[in-house]
Design a protein around this motif. Structure first.
Motif, PDB file in Angstrom:
ATOM      1  N   MET A 283      -8.229  -7.024   0.500  1.00  8.39           N
ATOM      2  CA  MET A 283      -9.379  -6.592  -0.244  1.00  8.39           C
ATOM      3  C   MET A 283      -9.983  -5.413   0.515  1.00  8.39           C
ATOM      4  O   MET A 283     -10.102  -5.456   1.742  1.00  8.39           O
ATOM      5  N   ARG A 284     -10.365  -4.397  -0.192  1.00  3.53           N
ATOM      6  CA  ARG A 284     -10.972  -3.223   0.435  1.00  3.53           C
ATOM      7  C   ARG A 284     -12.381  -3.571   0.910  1.00  3.53           C
ATOM      8  O   ARG A 284     -13.250  -3.885   0.112  1.00  3.53           O
ATOM      9  N   THR A 285     -12.556  -3.523   2.224  1.00  2.00           N
ATOM     10  CA  THR A 285     -13.851  -3.799   2.828  1.00  2.00           C
ATOM     11  C   THR A 285     -14.135  -2.747   3.891  1.00  2.00           C
ATOM     12  O   THR A 285     -13.239  -1.992   4.289  1.00  2.00           O
TER      13      THR A 285
ATOM     14  N   ALA B 281     -11.515  -0.467   6.831  1.00  2.23           N
ATOM     15  CA  ALA B 281     -11.537   0.963   7.141  1.00  2.23           C
ATOM     16  C   ALA B 281     -11.372   1.215   8.634  1.00  2.23           C
ATOM     17  O   ALA B 281     -10.903   2.280   9.035  1.00  2.23           O
ATOM     18  N   GLY B 282     -11.707   0.252   9.464  1.00  6.02           N
ATOM     19  CA  GLY B 282     -11.586   0.396  10.903  1.00  6.02           C
ATOM     20  C   GLY B 282     -10.210   0.056  11.446  1.00  6.02           C
ATOM     21  O   GLY B 282      -9.944   0.199  12.635  1.00  6.02           O
ATOM     22  N   ILE B 283      -9.301  -0.391  10.599  1.00  6.21           N
ATOM     23  CA  ILE B 283      -7.957  -0.781  11.027  1.00  6.21           C
ATOM     24  C   ILE B 283      -7.012   0.387  10.789  1.00  6.21           C
ATOM     25  O   ILE B 283      -6.918   0.906   9.667  1.00  6.21           O
ATOM     26  N   SER B 284      -6.306   0.793  11.833  1.00  5.65           N
ATOM     27  CA  SER B 284      -5.321   1.861  11.689  1.00  5.65           C
ATOM     28  C   SER B 284      -4.239   1.421  10.701  1.00  5.65           C
ATOM     29  O   SER B 284      -3.676   0.333  10.828  1.00  5.65           O
TER      30      SER B 284
ATOM     31  N   GLY C 144      -4.801   0.765   7.520  1.00  2.80           N
ATOM     32  CA  GLY C 144      -5.383  -0.194   6.578  1.00  2.80           C
ATOM     33  C   GLY C 144      -4.992   0.053   5.135  1.00  2.80           C
ATOM     34  O   GLY C 144      -4.716  -0.879   4.396  1.00  2.80           O
ATOM     35  N   ARG C 145      -4.938   1.315   4.739  1.00  2.00           N
ATOM     36  CA  ARG C 145      -4.538   1.624   3.356  1.00  2.00           C
ATOM     37  C   ARG C 145      -3.117   1.162   3.068  1.00  2.00           C
ATOM     38  O   ARG C 145      -2.809   0.687   1.990  1.00  2.00           O
ATOM     39  N   GLY C 146      -2.258   1.307   4.062  1.00  2.00           N
ATOM     40  CA  GLY C 146      -0.878   0.836   3.897  1.00  2.00           C
ATOM     41  C   GLY C 146      -0.810  -0.672   3.767  1.00  2.00           C
ATOM     42  O   GLY C 146       0.026  -1.191   3.034  1.00  2.00           O
ATOM     43  N   LEU C 147      -1.699  -1.370   4.468  1.00  2.00           N
ATOM     44  CA  LEU C 147      -1.739  -2.835   4.362  1.00  2.00           C
ATOM     45  C   LEU C 147      -2.107  -3.264   2.953  1.00  2.00           C
ATOM     46  O   LEU C 147      -1.552  -4.235   2.425  1.00  2.00           O
ATOM     47  N   ILE C 148      -3.034  -2.529   2.331  1.00  3.09           N
ATOM     48  CA  ILE C 148      -3.445  -2.854   0.959  1.00  3.09           C
ATOM     49  C   ILE C 148      -2.268  -2.689   0.002  1.00  3.09           C
ATOM     50  O   ILE C 148      -1.971  -3.583  -0.795  1.00  3.09           O
ATOM     51  N   SER C 149      -1.579  -1.573   0.068  1.00  2.59           N
ATOM     52  CA  SER C 149      -0.470  -1.347  -0.861  1.00  2.59           C
ATOM     53  C   SER C 149       0.685  -2.299  -0.589  1.00  2.59           C
ATOM     54  O   SER C 149       1.343  -2.774  -1.516  1.00  2.59           O
ATOM     55  N   GLN C 150       0.930  -2.608   0.686  1.00  6.06           N
ATOM     56  CA  GLN C 150       1.993  -3.557   1.022  1.00  6.06           C
ATOM     57  C   GLN C 150       1.638  -4.956   0.520  1.00  6.06           C
ATOM     58  O   GLN C 150       2.484  -5.658  -0.028  1.00  6.06           O
ATOM     59  N   GLY C 151       0.384  -5.353   0.688  1.00  5.00           N
ATOM     60  CA  GLY C 151      -0.051  -6.660   0.203  1.00  5.00           C
ATOM     61  C   GLY C 151       0.056  -6.768  -1.306  1.00  5.00           C
ATOM     62  O   GLY C 151       0.477  -7.795  -1.833  1.00  5.00           O
TER      63      GLY C 151
END
Length: 71
Positions: free
Chosen positions: A1-3, A7-10, A12-19
């Motif tokens: 979930m975008r929180t 945003a502080g995780i290097s 993070g955007r890739g984690l969202i798309s992978q999830g």
């Protein structure tokens, strides 16, 4: 979930798309989904629900993780 925390995780955007790609429903976990589960548990419909883990993750928990490509 975008929180804000994501945003502080290097990467993070890739984690969202992978999830999203690895979830059974092929969608992101939404704040509305989490709120809906909370409302259900707080309502009379969730009265007898105790000691359960409620996964609100678009089915991510039941899919296997992708193999690490570096290994």
């Amino acid at each position: 979930m975008r929180t804000l925390s994501l945003a502080g995780i290097s990467g993070g955007r890739g984690l969202i798309s992978q999830g999203r790609a690895m979830s059974a429903m092929k969608e992101d976990t939404s704040m509305e989904g989490v709120a809906g589960a909370a409302l259900w548990l707080c309502s009379d419909l969730g009265f007898s629900t105790t000691g359960e883990v409620i996964h609100v993750d678009a089915g991510f928990h039941m899919m296997s993780m992708a193999a690490d490509e570096e290994g």
